[in-house]
Design a protein around this motif. Structure first.
Motif, PDB file in Angstrom:
ATOM      1  N   THR A 142       0.874  -1.192  -0.073  1.00 18.13           N
ATOM      2  CA  THR A 142       0.037  -0.006   0.086  1.00 18.13           C
ATOM      3  C   THR A 142       0.979   1.112   0.188  1.00 18.13           C
ATOM      4  O   THR A 142       1.600   1.361   0.895  1.00 18.13           O
ATOM      5  CB  THR A 142      -1.032  -0.097   1.215  1.00 18.13           C
ATOM      6  N   PRO A 143       0.864   2.162  -0.950  1.00 19.21           N
ATOM      7  CA  PRO A 143       1.672   3.215  -1.069  1.00 19.21           C
ATOM      8  C   PRO A 143       1.625   3.948   0.192  1.00 19.21           C
ATOM      9  O   PRO A 143       0.274   4.463   0.557  1.00 19.21           O
ATOM     10  CB  PRO A 143       1.237   4.052  -2.414  1.00 19.21           C
ATOM     11  N   THR A 145       1.402   7.841   2.162  1.00 18.00           N
ATOM     12  CA  THR A 145       0.774   9.075   1.880  1.00 18.00           C
ATOM     13  C   THR A 145       1.608  10.241   2.285  1.00 18.00           C
ATOM     14  O   THR A 145       1.362  11.177   2.018  1.00 18.00           O
ATOM     15  CB  THR A 145      -0.670   9.061   2.385  1.00 18.00           C
ATOM     16  N   TYR A 236       8.605   3.273  -8.785  1.00 16.35           N
ATOM     17  CA  TYR A 236       7.430   3.504  -8.925  1.00 16.35           C
ATOM     18  C   TYR A 236       6.817   2.586 -10.172  1.00 16.35           C
ATOM     19  O   TYR A 236       7.580   2.346 -11.064  1.00 16.35           O
ATOM     20  CB  TYR A 236       6.921   5.038  -9.531  1.00 16.35           C
ATOM     21  N   GLU A 237       5.637   2.093  -9.925  1.00 12.89           N
ATOM     22  CA  GLU A 237       5.077   1.651 -11.348  1.00 12.89           C
ATOM     23  C   GLU A 237       3.659   2.315 -11.497  1.00 12.89           C
ATOM     24  O   GLU A 237       2.708   2.246 -10.566  1.00 12.89           O
ATOM     25  CB  GLU A 237       4.648   0.101 -10.510  1.00 12.89           C
ATOM     26  N   ASP A 239       1.721   5.527 -10.909  1.00 15.76           N
ATOM     27  CA  ASP A 239       1.975   6.416 -10.105  1.00 15.76           C
ATOM     28  C   ASP A 239       1.824   5.770  -8.729  1.00 15.76           C
ATOM     29  O   ASP A 239       1.628   6.524  -7.777  1.00 15.76           O
ATOM     30  CB  ASP A 239       0.491   7.554  -9.989  1.00 15.76           C
ATOM     31  N   ARG A 240       2.175   4.427  -8.517  1.00 15.35           N
ATOM     32  CA  ARG A 240       2.201   3.809  -7.207  1.00 15.35           C
ATOM     33  C   ARG A 240       3.748   3.539  -6.858  1.00 15.35           C
ATOM     34  O   ARG A 240       4.376   2.986  -7.510  1.00 15.35           O
ATOM     35  CB  ARG A 240       1.625   2.495  -7.274  1.00 15.35           C
ATOM     36  N   VAL A 242       6.422   1.522  -4.954  1.00 13.26           N
ATOM     37  CA  VAL A 242       6.704   0.419  -4.629  1.00 13.26           C
ATOM     38  C   VAL A 242       7.803   0.075  -3.746  1.00 13.26           C
ATOM     39  O   VAL A 242       8.066  -1.062  -3.159  1.00 13.26           O
ATOM     40  CB  VAL A 242       6.620  -0.739  -5.761  1.00 13.26           C
TER      41      VAL A 242
END
Length: 353
Positions: A142-143, A145, A236-237, A239-240, A242
């Motif tokens: 879960t990215p 925040t 990133y993958e 906009d996520r 990882v």
């Protein structure tokens, strides 16, 4: 584009390279008989804001080989017998920063020798064995925040921003992972709250700020952010986010190039040598990803200073991080050396300050 084309053209040449302005000069010399095995690094699942340091990942070994620092100048020989009989050296390492990979031990005539290459031996008294860093970053299901990162030097937190810490305050040790709950400025100094009544100066922490995909990178693809100010890397993958970790980039005299690039060549192990502000020779540098001329992301077995500029231009990664990134990043392929092609392009790399 011309510079990249020339880089790919000269890459397979055997022999000593002419050092570019990056770190290090390189002549990739992969060998099928010296290819480290592949193994993934275990992922860590972290909900937003709940970041804890991972236990050491369960991988066969931190690095592909045993490495040793050479107390140069030092001679090598084709055999221990040649060394003992006064034979001609195979070569002499000049004074400098020299590391070799070690592949065997033998005792002849009461002296211990180590084999560092086929038909190349060095007396044990010239070697000091290293211990690669066990530090590594964190993977996310879960990215996050909020900004997060790692303490980069042992620090006593202050109860309030701008004030000296209590002398009995518990020390936040180097490589402790923290989340930034609040940011304040006191004069010209930025402070981060990383826990209840725990404030640290920005110099004490290397942070990752979840970033927006920069212009020029298409949606949905993999890309890597290298933040030279924070000395951090984020993968990133789309906009996520990882994966994230600390790095060591180029020092002031040999800065890391900035801009938007793509990985051009991946080499499972390679020799790096040159004479940029002093002679250096680094054998079998693991999990190397060249993204511009001689600049690369690569594993680093010779220091444990992640979070501070340390290199002659490359982006140094701790071994576990380099291995994870190497297996994750494009271009894909199982060969010791893999080039990017239009059908198998390299992952984007965004380097900025």
């Amino acid at each position: 584009m011309l510079g990249i084309i020339l880089f790919l053209w000269v890459l397979p040449m055997v022999g000593r390279c002419i050092p570019p302005d990056g770190d290090p000069a390189f002549c990739p010399r992969p060998s099928a008989t010296r290819t480290p095995s592949r193994a993934p690094v275990a992922n860590q699942v972290d909900p937003p804001g709940a970041f804890q340091s991972r236990a050491t990942a369960q991988v066969p070994s931190l690095v592909p080989y045993t490495y040793a620092f050479v107390k140069a100048p030092a001679s090598t020989y084709r055999s221990p017998e040649d060394a003992l009989s006064g034979g001609a050296p195979r070569r002499v390492f000049p004074a400098g920063y020299v590391w070799v990979s070690v592949h065997g031990r033998t005792e002849v005539g009461g002296k211990v020798f180590y084999r560092i290459n086929p038909d190349e031996y060095i007396e044990a008294s010239y070697l000091t064995f290293g211990a690669p860093s066990t530090f590594h970053g964190v993977a996310f299901a879960t990215p996050p925040t909020r900004p997060f990162g790692w303490i980069v030097q042992n620090t006593r937190p202050s109860e309030e921003p701008g004030k000296a810490p209590h002398p009995q305050a518990p020390v936040l040790e180097r490589y402790t992972m923290v989340t930034v709950e609040e940011i304040r400025h006191v004069g010209d100094q930025k402070w981060y709250r990383v826990g209840p009544d725990q404030w640290v100066k920005e110099q004490a922490v290397g942070l990752v700020f979840p970033a927006q995909r920069p212009a020029g990178i298409p949606p949905g693809v993999k890309w890597i952010e290298v933040n030279l100010y924070e000395q951090t890397l984020a993968a990133y993958e789309g906009d996520r986010l990882v994966y994230a970790t600390l790095i060591s980039s180029g020092r002031s005299r040999t800065p890391t190039v900035t801009g938007l690039f793509r990985i051009q060549v991946k080499v499972r192990t390679t020799l790096m040598d040159g004479d940029i502000f002093g002679y250096y020779y680094l054998e079998d540098v693991p999990w190397t990803m060249f993204f511009y001329q001689g600049y690369a992301l690569h594993g680093t077995y010779w220091h444990d200073r992640f979070g501070f500029p340390q290199s002659r231009g490359c982006v140094n990664l701790a071994p576990i991080d380099a291995r994870w990134l190497f297996e994750w990043a494009e271009p894909y392929g199982d060969n010791p050396l893999v080039r990017a092609t239009p059908d198998n392009p390299g992952t984007w790399v965004w380097v900025h300050r």
